[in-house]
Write an enzyme that holds these catalytic residues in place. Structure first.
Site, short mmCIF file in Angstrom:
data_model
loop_
_atom_site.label_atom_id
_atom_site.label_comp_id
_atom_site.label_asym_id
_atom_site.label_seq_id
_atom_site.Cartn_x
_atom_site.Cartn_y
_atom_site.Cartn_z
N CYS A 34 0.83 -1.21 0.00
CA CYS A 34 0.00 0.00 0.00
C CYS A 34 0.86 1.25 0.00
CB CYS A 34 -0.89 0.05 1.26
SG CYS A 34 -1.98 -1.35 1.48
N ASP A 441 19.93 37.30 -13.06
CA ASP A 441 18.68 37.55 -13.77
C ASP A 441 18.05 38.86 -13.28
OD1 ASP A 441 16.28 36.31 -15.40
OD2 ASP A 441 15.43 37.02 -13.51
#
Length: 491
Positions: A34, A441
């Protein structure tokens, strides 16, 4: 993680979905495995054992739970973070390389022997490459069985099985149901209206939270006309795949991404899903990322305002590298225009009955011989673009999921016209490096200055050391302080 029994037991008892895909719980008494978040009553700790992969559970003789469907859990985030050979091997297996080229093909791409691959994967995942590929084939088969009207014989070969007998035995062993029973459970006694011919509809799971605004906003705002579009609340694009081409539509939902694929060859399903998951960064661990970034008091308000930001990726690293060069020192709109011209002149035409997609993005080989005088670019950028596509086409530069990120950075920086910004944006979005960083940037510098962070690249890089290994995610939070369209989900 799976070796820490006490921690795993706590996660199972609390049904903690954050660990779905990180480890799997196998129950000795029922022979079922599971997810940690399975809704059933947790078994006694002495009856549990923990595995690092679904393939390991299947190899040990456990079958998938019918309630929590562990085979559909999100992928393990460690393969995105890690850059070692095992992680690169897993990315290739998820990409369907073993199904197409076998274990020798996987070995060639990694520069290993088949014996080394077997030994390393068994040590880390409890299963070898064939078992891992088999588990993936079973999952692909289930998707095709439950979501398409394809005859089961065609499903077997489309999922990568070599024979119908192997297909039947694997599905029965993994899911404790025959292929026919799986289809009957999916359609219900009254039947179900079949999907459009050739369309495969599925749900792509992820770990919550997921903030879709910058993810889909970025893809929509930078979409190349003819290759990508935003239509009816979904991002759509063409895909160039090993056996043909395809069109995908991806739409954000509360607990999954709705995905609709139209493929010319269903054998490309595994490859297409893998590309879509990389594009949307669906195997990320947002809790771990946000926890680290939230520790910085200047970033914490950004994280708390919209947790779960992802890093937009790419379906084709070579395509993104070309687009990164076209976007050097120009606006988003100008970069789209340059890319659209390349697509119209050199892309492969395709038909799209649903929308406005017209071409596949041209491959490097198609661009390697183009006349530089036809490019409306500065002469230096023409040289950069042609050098890049020729390196990609000639094989001296590779940007695939198996490639070493640091080696790829070094090769990019050696090309004319490639500086830190271009190299890092490719590392971030094409190579999937979660620690790629863009201190120079303009958007990052503006955001840093507004938040009181150091604004110079050197000082910001020093401060960002505390954000590692998630600096690419920090960039997404910094970019989100601006009003640029990339930060907003299209209407």
């Amino acid at each position: 993680m799976h070796t820490d029994t006490e921690r795993c037991v706590r996660a199972v008892r609390s049904k903690d979905a954050r660990f779905d895909g990180v480890f799997f719980t196998a129950v000795r008494t029922t022979r079922i495995y599971c997810r940690p978040s399975c809704p059933v009553v947790p078994p006694k700790p002495e009856n549990m054992e923990f595995h690092p992969s679904a393939a390991s559970c299947q190899r040990a003789g456990f079958r998938a739970c019918k309630r929590c469907r562990p085979d559909t859990s999100p992928g393990s985030p460690q393969w995105n973070v890690r850059a070692d050979a095992v992680a690169r091997a897993m990315r290739l297996i998820q990409d369907g390389v073993v199904d197409r080229e076998g274990v020798p093909g996987l070995a060639r791409r990694l520069g290993w022997s088949t014996r080394q691959i077997e030994r390393q994967l068994l040590a880390e995942l409890g299963a070898g490459p064939l078992a891992l590929a088999r588990a993936q084939r079973a999952q692909t088969a289930r998707v095709l069985i439950e979501t398409t009207p394809m005859p089961l014989g065609e499903v077997a070969f489309a999922a990568g099985f070599s024979s119908i007998r192997t297909f039947n035995e694997t599905v029965r062993e993994v899911f404790a149901l025959t292929p026919g029973e799986l289809r009957a459970r999916a359609t219900g006694p009254a039947g179900r209206r079949p999907p459009a011919p050739g369309a495969i509809t599925l749900r792509l799971p992820f770990r919550t939270p997921l903030e879709p605004s910058n993810l889909f906003g970025h893809l929509a705002a930078t979409a190349v006309p003819g290759v990508e579009e935003w239509r009816d609340g979904a991002y759509r694009r063409t895909l160039n795949l090993p056996y043909g081409h395809g069109v995908v539509a991806l739409a954000p939902r509360a607990d999954h991404i709705a995905c609709r694929l139209s493929l010319t060859d269903p054998r490309d399903l595994t490859h297409a899903i893998s590309r879509c998951r990389r594009l949307l960064d669906l195997d990320a661990d947002p809790v771990a990322v946000d926890e680290r970034l939230r520790a910085d008091p200047l970033l914490a308000p950004l994280v708390d305002a919209a947790p779960g930001r992802r890093v937009p990726g790419s379906v084709d690293p070579a395509e993104f590298a070309v687009r990164a060069v076209l976007g050097q020192q120009v606006s988003t709109a100008a970069a789209r225009t340059h890319a659209a011209r390349l697509v119209a002149a050199h892309g492969t035409p395709v038909e799209d009955p649903e929308g406005g997609l017209t071409h596949l993005f041209p491959e490097p080989g198609a661009l390697a011989a183009l006349d530089p005088e036809t490019l409306a670019l500065p002469r230096s950028r023409r040289t950069t673009l042609l050098t890049l596509v020729r390196a990609l086409a000639g094989g001296t530069l590779s940007l695939g999921p198996a490639d070493d990120r640091e080696e790829a950075r070094a090769r990019l920086l050696a090309l004319p016209g490639f500086g830190p910004w271009t190299t890092e944006i490719i590392a971030m979005r094409a190579l999937g490096d979660p620690d790629a960083f863009l201190p120079g940037d303009l958007g990052v510098r503006r955001a840093a200055e507004g938040l009181g962070l150091p604004a110079t690249p050197a000082a910001l890089t020093a401060r960002a050391a505390h954000w590692r290994p998630w600096r690419a995610y920090a960039v997404q939070y910094l970019w989100a302080t601006d009003t640029h369209p990339i930060n907003h989900l299209p209407s």
